[in-house]
Design a protein around this motif. Sequence first.
Motif, short mmCIF file in Angstrom:
data_model
loop_
_atom_site.label_atom_id
_atom_site.label_comp_id
_atom_site.label_asym_id
_atom_site.label_seq_id
_atom_site.Cartn_x
_atom_site.Cartn_y
_atom_site.Cartn_z
N PRO A 46 0.80 -1.22 0.00
CA PRO A 46 0.00 0.00 0.00
C PRO A 46 0.84 1.28 0.00
O PRO A 46 1.87 1.36 0.66
N TYR A 47 0.35 2.26 -0.74
CA TYR A 47 0.98 3.57 -0.82
C TYR A 47 -0.15 4.60 -0.76
O TYR A 47 -1.13 4.49 -1.49
N LEU A 48 -0.01 5.59 0.11
CA LEU A 48 -1.05 6.60 0.35
C LEU A 48 -0.56 7.98 -0.03
O LEU A 48 0.60 8.32 0.24
N ARG A 49 -1.46 8.79 -0.60
CA ARG A 49 -1.18 10.20 -0.83
C ARG A 49 -2.39 11.01 -0.39
O ARG A 49 -3.52 10.55 -0.51
N VAL A 50 -2.14 12.23 0.08
CA VAL A 50 -3.23 13.17 0.41
C VAL A 50 -3.01 14.41 -0.44
O VAL A 50 -1.90 14.96 -0.48
N GLU A 51 -4.09 14.85 -1.10
CA GLU A 51 -4.05 16.08 -1.89
C GLU A 51 -5.04 17.07 -1.31
O GLU A 51 -6.09 16.70 -0.77
N ALA A 54 -7.69 21.68 -3.67
CA ALA A 54 -7.32 22.24 -4.97
C ALA A 54 -6.49 21.26 -5.81
O ALA A 54 -6.14 21.54 -6.94
N GLY A 55 -6.15 20.09 -5.24
CA GLY A 55 -5.41 19.07 -5.98
C GLY A 55 -3.91 19.08 -5.79
O GLY A 55 -3.19 18.34 -6.45
N ALA A 56 -3.41 19.90 -4.87
CA ALA A 56 -1.96 19.94 -4.61
C ALA A 56 -1.56 18.77 -3.70
O ALA A 56 -2.26 18.46 -2.74
N ASN A 81 -12.76 19.33 1.16
CA ASN A 81 -12.80 17.93 0.76
C ASN A 81 -11.43 17.54 0.21
O ASN A 81 -11.07 17.92 -0.91
N PHE A 82 -10.68 16.81 1.01
CA PHE A 82 -9.34 16.37 0.65
C PHE A 82 -9.42 15.05 -0.11
O PHE A 82 -10.30 14.23 0.13
N ARG A 83 -8.48 14.88 -1.04
CA ARG A 83 -8.42 13.64 -1.83
C ARG A 83 -7.41 12.69 -1.20
O ARG A 83 -6.24 13.03 -1.06
N ILE A 84 -7.89 11.51 -0.82
CA ILE A 84 -7.01 10.46 -0.30
C ILE A 84 -6.85 9.45 -1.43
O ILE A 84 -7.84 8.87 -1.90
N ILE A 85 -5.62 9.28 -1.86
CA ILE A 85 -5.35 8.43 -3.01
C ILE A 85 -4.70 7.14 -2.54
O ILE A 85 -3.63 7.13 -1.94
N VAL A 86 -5.39 6.04 -2.82
CA VAL A 86 -4.92 4.70 -2.51
C VAL A 86 -4.25 4.17 -3.76
O VAL A 86 -4.85 4.15 -4.83
#
Length: 104
Positions: A46-51, A54-56, A81-86
Amino acid sequence: SAIAAILDHDATPLMQEVGARMKVHTVAMQPGKTYVITLDSDAFDPYLRVESPAGAGLIEDDDSGDMLNARIIFRPEEAGNFRIIVTSWDGDTGPFRLRVQEAE
């Protein structure tokens, strides 16, 4: 928590190299609160990112959880609303569990 499969191709250069796929989850967060975001899977690394809303790109993690699992402790500076990318570090896919919890 959510159990799902990774669907879309991850277009970030490092993840493209391994052919990683990603699933985006949108989560409303508030400043002044701390969130613990964990991503567990036995099927892939697993690898996680938070944007930001605005998508940064704000923060990412590979192995801060147990074993190869990912964990991020995050305090947003703005509401939204933050984007959590799995995604997966190794390019594999399969079932996973994503949890977003407010820290006590």
